[in-house]
Design an enzyme around this catalytic site. Structure first.
Site, PDB file in Angstrom:
ATOM      1  N   LYS A  60      -9.823   1.622  -2.649  1.00 37.17           N
ATOM      2  CA  LYS A  60     -10.066   1.154  -1.279  1.00 37.17           C
ATOM      3  C   LYS A  60     -11.514   1.427  -0.883  1.00 37.17           C
ATOM      4  O   LYS A  60     -11.981   2.571  -0.918  1.00 37.17           O
ATOM      5  CB  LYS A  60      -9.094   1.858  -0.333  1.00 37.17           C
ATOM      6  N   CYS A  73      -5.666  -2.950   2.670  1.00 40.39           N
ATOM      7  CA  CYS A  73      -5.479  -2.698   4.089  1.00 40.39           C
ATOM      8  C   CYS A  73      -6.761  -2.880   4.904  1.00 40.39           C
ATOM      9  O   CYS A  73      -7.163  -3.991   5.204  1.00 40.39           O
ATOM     10  CB  CYS A  73      -4.865  -1.312   4.285  1.00 40.39           C
ATOM     11  N   GLU A 126       0.839  -1.189   0.000  1.00 46.12           N
ATOM     12  CA  GLU A 126       0.000   0.000   0.000  1.00 46.12           C
ATOM     13  C   GLU A 126       0.881   1.248   0.000  1.00 46.12           C
ATOM     14  O   GLU A 126       1.905   1.299   0.673  1.00 46.12           O
ATOM     15  CB  GLU A 126      -0.901   0.007   1.236  1.00 46.12           C
TER      16      GLU A 126
END
Length: 286
Positions: free
Chosen positions: A121, A162, A52
């Site tokens: 995301k 994440c 990331e």
């Protein structure tokens, strides 16, 4: 209903996870990423995963400064690296600028250098642990609104970034749609990392009987946001089969799809779910 792969697909392939040391100099980050992707391909990796925010420091104060349109400088480097090395390249994530909005975005490229999927995301990292860490991605970023999967000659792959890993529903839907490998570029920190990083990976893997791979930036104690590191690969039995330390490194794992099939046969939860009582379904398709 779970989708099974065609029988002609290969049952074994090598995956590389690159735990990159990220600095404030974008050109250096891109150059090291290229070098380590080439190194991984030289070791036989067919799929390579970057961390990331691999091209920039992670933090709300950096996203706007380092943001790029896609295609742009960083994604051109990723495309060239995938093509030159003949690998499927999961390009970690970069801050993406699209109009007036910023996203935390993972671009995936095939061995021909073509963009396969772009994952923004979905779940923004907004947490407040008193006395330890407060972080609000939503102060600068917007959330994505699509699931992201791509096909390889080996298996179907689901992508998250994440904080997405904390949401079991996403992993379940990916598995339900035939993904046998889930990849999560992620930058857990020194509070959530030791507590939940490995736990969440093992949970997603064993819940869905899939392989789970995570790619973290290397730890930099001088950074404003200190990443936990410990990029890992977990098998469908929930075992950690490879794990990096905190420093920059590349770790490798064999993804054995016959082993995955064996686990699912031995503990057949995919056919034992009570769909007459409960279900998890996607509303927005990728």
């Amino acid at each position: 209903m779970y989708l099974e792969p065609p029988p002609c697909w290969s049952k074994l392939f090598s995956l590389a996870v690159v735990q990159l040391r990220v600095s404030k100099i974008k050109a250096d980050n891109l150059g090291r990423a290229q070098k380590l992707v080439k190194e991984a391909a030289g070791q036989g990796a067919k799929v390579v995963v970057l961390p990331e925010c691999f091209n920039s420091p992670y933090g709300t104060g950096f996203f706007a400064e380092y943001a790029e349109k896609i295609p742009g400088e960083s994604t051109r480097v990723l495309s060239e690296a995938a093509r030159d090395c003949g690998v499927y390249l999961v390009g970690g994530s970069i801050p993406e600028k699209d109009g007036e909005k910023l996203y935390n975005t993972c671009s995936v490229f095939g061995p021909d250098g073509k963009l396969l999927v772009k994952h923004r995301k979905i779940h923004l990292f907004d947490i407040d642990v008193p006395g330890k860490i407060r972080f609000q991605e939503s102060e600068t970023l917007s959330p994505g609104n699509r699931l992201s999967m791509f096909e390889t000659p080996f298996c179907k792959v689901g992508v998250g970034i994440c904080y997405d890993i904390r949401f079991a529903e996403l992993a379940h839907i990916y598995a339900k749609k035939g993904c046998q490998l889930l990849v999560y570029p992620g930058a857990f920190n020194m509070t959530t990392g030791p507590a939940h990083w490995e736990l969440l990976q093992r949970g997603r893997a064993v819940d869905n009987q899939v392989y789970v791979a995570t790619a973290s930036p290397a730890r930099d104690e001088s950074a404003s946001y200190v990443a936990w590191g410990h990029s890992s690969v977990v098998n469908p039995w929930g075992e950690v089969i490879v794990k990096a330390g905190p420093e920059e490194s590349v770790v490798y794992a064999d993804i054995d799809l016959q082993y995955l099939a064996d686990v699912r046969q031995q503990i057949p939860i995919t056919t034992q779910r009570r769909n007459d009582l409960y279900s998890v379904n996607s509303v927005q398709e990728g």
